[in-house]
Write an enzyme that holds these catalytic residues in place. Structure first.
Site, PDB file in Angstrom:
ATOM      1  N   HIS A 104      38.095  66.740  44.577  1.00 29.08           N
ATOM      2  CA  HIS A 104      37.258  66.945  43.670  1.00 29.08           C
ATOM      3  C   HIS A 104      35.920  65.902  43.919  1.00 29.08           C
ATOM      4  O   HIS A 104      36.135  64.856  44.680  1.00 29.08           O
ATOM      5  CB  HIS A 104      37.589  66.696  42.163  1.00 29.08           C
ATOM      6  CG  HIS A 104      37.840  65.418  41.856  1.00 29.08           C
ATOM      7  ND1 HIS A 104      39.014  64.660  42.301  1.00 29.08           N
ATOM      8  CD2 HIS A 104      37.254  64.325  41.239  1.00 29.08           C
ATOM      9  CE1 HIS A 104      39.095  63.333  41.923  1.00 29.08           C
ATOM     10  NE2 HIS A 104      37.970  63.331  41.158  1.00 29.08           N
ATOM     11  N   ASP A 106      33.142  63.786  41.614  1.00 31.58           N
ATOM     12  CA  ASP A 106      33.204  63.161  40.110  1.00 31.58           C
ATOM     13  C   ASP A 106      32.144  64.005  39.081  1.00 31.58           C
ATOM     14  O   ASP A 106      31.238  64.019  39.728  1.00 31.58           O
ATOM     15  CB  ASP A 106      33.232  61.707  40.171  1.00 31.58           C
ATOM     16  CG  ASP A 106      34.295  60.893  40.441  1.00 31.58           C
ATOM     17  OD1 ASP A 106      35.320  61.505  40.473  1.00 31.58           O
ATOM     18  OD2 ASP A 106      34.276  59.921  41.109  1.00 31.58           O
ATOM     19  N   HIS A 255      36.920  63.851  47.032  1.00 31.36           N
ATOM     20  CA  HIS A 255      38.121  62.929  47.181  1.00 31.36           C
ATOM     21  C   HIS A 255      39.429  63.280  46.411  1.00 31.36           C
ATOM     22  O   HIS A 255      39.193  64.212  45.557  1.00 31.36           O
ATOM     23  CB  HIS A 255      37.591  61.176  46.754  1.00 31.36           C
ATOM     24  CG  HIS A 255      37.303  61.176  45.328  1.00 31.36           C
ATOM     25  ND1 HIS A 255      36.344  61.799  44.826  1.00 31.36           N
ATOM     26  CD2 HIS A 255      38.104  60.909  44.257  1.00 31.36           C
ATOM     27  CE1 HIS A 255      36.118  61.721  43.391  1.00 31.36           C
ATOM     28  NE2 HIS A 255      37.227  61.035  43.214  1.00 31.36           N
ATOM     29  N   ARG A 271      36.943  52.358  37.208  1.00 29.97           N
ATOM     30  CA  ARG A 271      35.723  53.203  38.000  1.00 29.97           C
ATOM     31  C   ARG A 271      34.568  53.261  37.006  1.00 29.97           C
ATOM     32  O   ARG A 271      34.509  53.603  35.861  1.00 29.97           O
ATOM     33  CB  ARG A 271      36.273  54.833  38.088  1.00 29.97           C
ATOM     34  CG  ARG A 271      35.445  55.558  38.944  1.00 29.97           C
ATOM     35  CD  ARG A 271      35.927  56.912  39.139  1.00 29.97           C
ATOM     36  NE  ARG A 271      35.095  57.763  38.070  1.00 29.97           N
ATOM     37  CZ  ARG A 271      35.368  58.869  37.868  1.00 29.97           C
ATOM     38  NH1 ARG A 271      36.528  59.564  38.302  1.00 29.97           N
ATOM     39  NH2 ARG A 271      34.982  59.896  36.781  1.00 29.97           N
TER      40      ARG A 271
HETATM   41  C1  SIN Z   1      39.239  59.394  40.970  1.00 34.56           C
HETATM   42  O1  SIN Z   1      39.750  60.739  40.975  1.00 34.56           O
HETATM   43  O2  SIN Z   1      38.192  58.723  40.801  1.00 34.56           O
HETATM   44  C2  SIN Z   1      40.530  58.544  40.988  1.00 34.56           C
HETATM   45  C3  SIN Z   1      40.865  58.219  42.256  1.00 34.56           C
HETATM   46  C4  SIN Z   1      42.199  57.430  42.553  1.00 34.56           C
HETATM   47  O3  SIN Z   1      42.719  57.287  41.679  1.00 34.56           O
HETATM   48  O4  SIN Z   1      42.512  57.178  43.621  1.00 34.56           O
END
Ligand code: SIN
Length: 280
Positions: A104, A106, A255, A271
């Site tokens: 995805h 974000d 990602h 994050r």
């Molecule tokens: C996310 O999708 O921002 C999390 C990524 C992660 O936990 O590695």
């Protein structure tokens, strides 16, 4: 200290040394970081000691910050920080456990998705819990001209709930406010406002369908595009160390987190998510 930029793969990613994100960056250093982000789409800063406040201040230099829809995963007095965590305190989750275990970008389910994110590894597993990143610019550029022409101008529906229907990890779906956000539409190819590169803008997590196609055409084309975006030549695998801060460009990458660790391997990350003010 001199800022040094070392590319990680030809398609994406660079490690930056000589930057301390806990203090405000000079305008010259910020410009160098910003340019490197546009060029490499993902930057790794090692050995950082980043308070939530400092992370918010650094992230805000790129644009306004977005507050995540899952309120229970936010830091109470710093709601710009979304906690990705498998830790618990007094029996309660300290953050969102096993988040993002599907490709995805974000917040594509928002009317204005994200420009970029900063993920800071407070406590990471000794082994496992890596994050994969893939270049959607490289993916578009390696399609045939005929396919590129076909895709240009199509739009897709994105919905937060989609990620939690039929996903492979039942633990990740527990208690999700499935209909918290109504579906939104975005072009499936977007021109990056800073690099000028065309990028695919669909993802496994939140893209429900391509609006102009029949159901089976849409399902098959989305499966092909998601597959094409995750070829080894387009993917960087980030192996976390405590104190890593990774800044990535959500306009040019997808990602996903890798679910190969368990509750006995603590993974706690902070994050921040930067809003994209560009019109597409
Ligand atoms: C996310 O999708 O921002 C999390 C990524 C992660 O936990 O590695």
């Amino acid at each position: 200290m001199t800022l040094k930029i070392t590319p990680i793969t030809p398609a994406l990613g660079a490690e930056i040394s000589g930057v301390d994100l806990s203090a405000p960056l000079s305008n010259a250093d910020f410009d160098a970081v910003h340019d490197a982000l546009v060029t490499h789409s993902l930057l790794v800063f090692r050995d950082q000691d980043l308070s939530p406040k400092a992370q918010v201040e650094f992230s805000r230099r790129f644009g306004p910050l977005m507050i995540h829809v899952l309120k229970e995963a936010l830091i109470e007095d710093q709601p710009e920080i979304y906690k990705v965590s498998n830790l618990t305190e007094d029996g309660k989750p300290k953050g969102r456990a096993y988040a993002g275990q599907y490709w995805h970008s974000d917040l594509t389910y928002e009317p204005r998705p994200s420009l970029g994110s900063v993920l800071y590894g407070v406590q990471v597993p000794e082994c496992g819990g890596d994050t994969l990143f893939a270049s959607t610019a490289n993916a578009y550029e390696t399609l045939s001209p005929a396919m590129q022409e076909f895709l240009d101008g199509l739009t897709a529906e994105h919905h937060f709930a989609h990620a939690f229907r039929g996903g492979s990890n039942p633990a990740a779906r527990k208690g999700d406010p499935l209909d918290e956000r109504p579906p939104v539409n975005h072009p499936i190819v977007r021109t990056h406002p800073e690099s000028g590169r065309k990028c695919l803008f669909v993802n496994e997590g939140f893209t429900v369908k391509i609006n102009e196609l029949s159901a089976s055409e849409s399902t098959n084309l989305l499966a092909f595009l998601c597959d094409h975006m995750s070829r080894p030549q387009t993917v960087l695998r980030h192996r976390w160390q405590n104190g890593d801060a990774v800044l990535w460009d959500n306009r040019a990458l997808v990602h996903r987190a890798v679910d190969d660790y368990g509750d006995n391997s603590p993974r706690h990350m902070h994050r921040t998510t930067i809003e994209d003010l560009a019109e597409y």
